[in-house]
Write a protein that holds these residues in place. Structure first.
Motif, PDB file in Angstrom:
ATOM      1  N   CYS A  78      23.095 -60.681  17.940  1.00  0.00           N
ATOM      2  CA  CYS A  78      23.953 -60.590  18.505  1.00  0.00           C
ATOM      3  C   CYS A  78      25.109 -61.697  19.340  1.00  0.00           C
ATOM      4  O   CYS A  78      26.440 -61.372  18.992  1.00  0.00           O
ATOM      5  N   ILE A  79      24.324 -62.563  19.014  1.00  0.00           N
ATOM      6  CA  ILE A  79      26.040 -63.663  19.956  1.00  0.00           C
ATOM      7  C   ILE A  79      26.899 -64.352  18.603  1.00  0.00           C
ATOM      8  O   ILE A  79      27.809 -64.088  18.828  1.00  0.00           O
ATOM      9  N   GLU A  82      28.725 -61.190  18.022  1.00  0.00           N
ATOM     10  CA  GLU A  82      30.539 -60.716  19.487  1.00  0.00           C
ATOM     11  C   GLU A  82      31.044 -61.983  18.961  1.00  0.00           C
ATOM     12  O   GLU A  82      32.531 -61.735  19.737  1.00  0.00           O
ATOM     13  N   LYS A  83      30.578 -63.422  19.033  1.00  0.00           N
ATOM     14  CA  LYS A  83      31.690 -64.415  18.449  1.00  0.00           C
ATOM     15  C   LYS A  83      32.639 -63.866  17.481  1.00  0.00           C
ATOM     16  O   LYS A  83      33.728 -63.757  17.824  1.00  0.00           O
ATOM     17  N   LEU A  85      33.716 -61.328  16.538  1.00  0.00           N
ATOM     18  CA  LEU A  85      34.357 -59.991  17.224  1.00  0.00           C
ATOM     19  C   LEU A  85      35.981 -60.560  18.017  1.00  0.00           C
ATOM     20  O   LEU A  85      36.629 -60.285  18.018  1.00  0.00           O
ATOM     21  N   LEU A  86      35.069 -61.111  18.433  1.00  0.00           N
ATOM     22  CA  LEU A  86      36.269 -61.955  19.853  1.00  0.00           C
ATOM     23  C   LEU A  86      37.084 -62.636  18.336  1.00  0.00           C
ATOM     24  O   LEU A  86      38.379 -62.879  19.093  1.00  0.00           O
TER      25      LEU A  86
END
Length: 133
Positions: A78-79, A82-83, A85-86
Motif C-alpha cells: 500500500c505504501i 501511494e508513493k 500515485l503521488l
C-alpha cells in the motif's frame, strides 16, 4: 482482499481431503512393504512428512491477509502504491507527464492522431486547411 479473506474453505472439502490423505498414508506402507522391506519405514516417514507439510502450507495460504510473518506485506504494498500515485500526480501537475510524440508511432497511426507538442498531424492539418477554404 476482504472478500477473499472472509470466504471460508468449504468444510466438506477439507474433511474429504484430510480423510483421503489419512487413508492413503495408512495404506501406503502396505503397498510398498514387499518391495522395500525395512526401508518401508524410512520411505513412508519421508512421504508422510512431505504430504503433511503440503497440508500445512495449504492451511497457511488459506489466510494470506493477516499480519503473521509469512503473509503478504500489505502495508508495504500500500505504501508503494501511494508513493507511485503521488509521483504521478506531481508529474501531472508540473506538466512533466506528456503523451508520446508522433515520431514514436508507426506511419499508419501518425496520420490519425494529434501531436502532443501542439502541432497538428497530417490529418488534422488537412482538415484545418479544408475548414479555412
Amino acid at each position: 482482499c476482504e472478500r477473499i479473506q472472509k470466504t471460508p474453505m468449504p468444510f466438506g472439502y477439507l474433511a474429504q481431503q484430510r480423510i483421503f490423505m489419512l487413508l492413503w498414508l495408512l495404506s501406503y506402507p502396505l503397498a510398498i512393504a514387499g518391495d522395500y522391506k525395512w526401508w518401508t519405514v524410512v520411505v513412508c516417514a519421508f512421504v508422510s512428512f512431505i504430504m503433511l507439510k503440503v497440508d500445512a502450507i495449504s492451511v497457511e495460504i488459506e489466510h494470506p491477509f493477516t499480519t503473521e510473518v509469512h503473509d503478504l506485506p500489505l502495508e508495504a504494498i500500500c505504501i508503494t502504491i501511494e508513493k507511485n500515485l503521488l509521483e504521478i500526480l506531481r508529474r501531472a501537475e508540473s506538466r512533466e507527464l506528456r503523451p508520446v510524440p508522433l515520431s514514436g508511432l508507426p506511419p499508419s497511426e501518425r496520420h490519425h492522431r494529434d501531436r502532443a507538442d501542439g502541432r497538428s498531424s497530417t490529418l488534422s492539418a488537412s482538415l484545418s486547411e479544408e475548414v479555412e477554404r
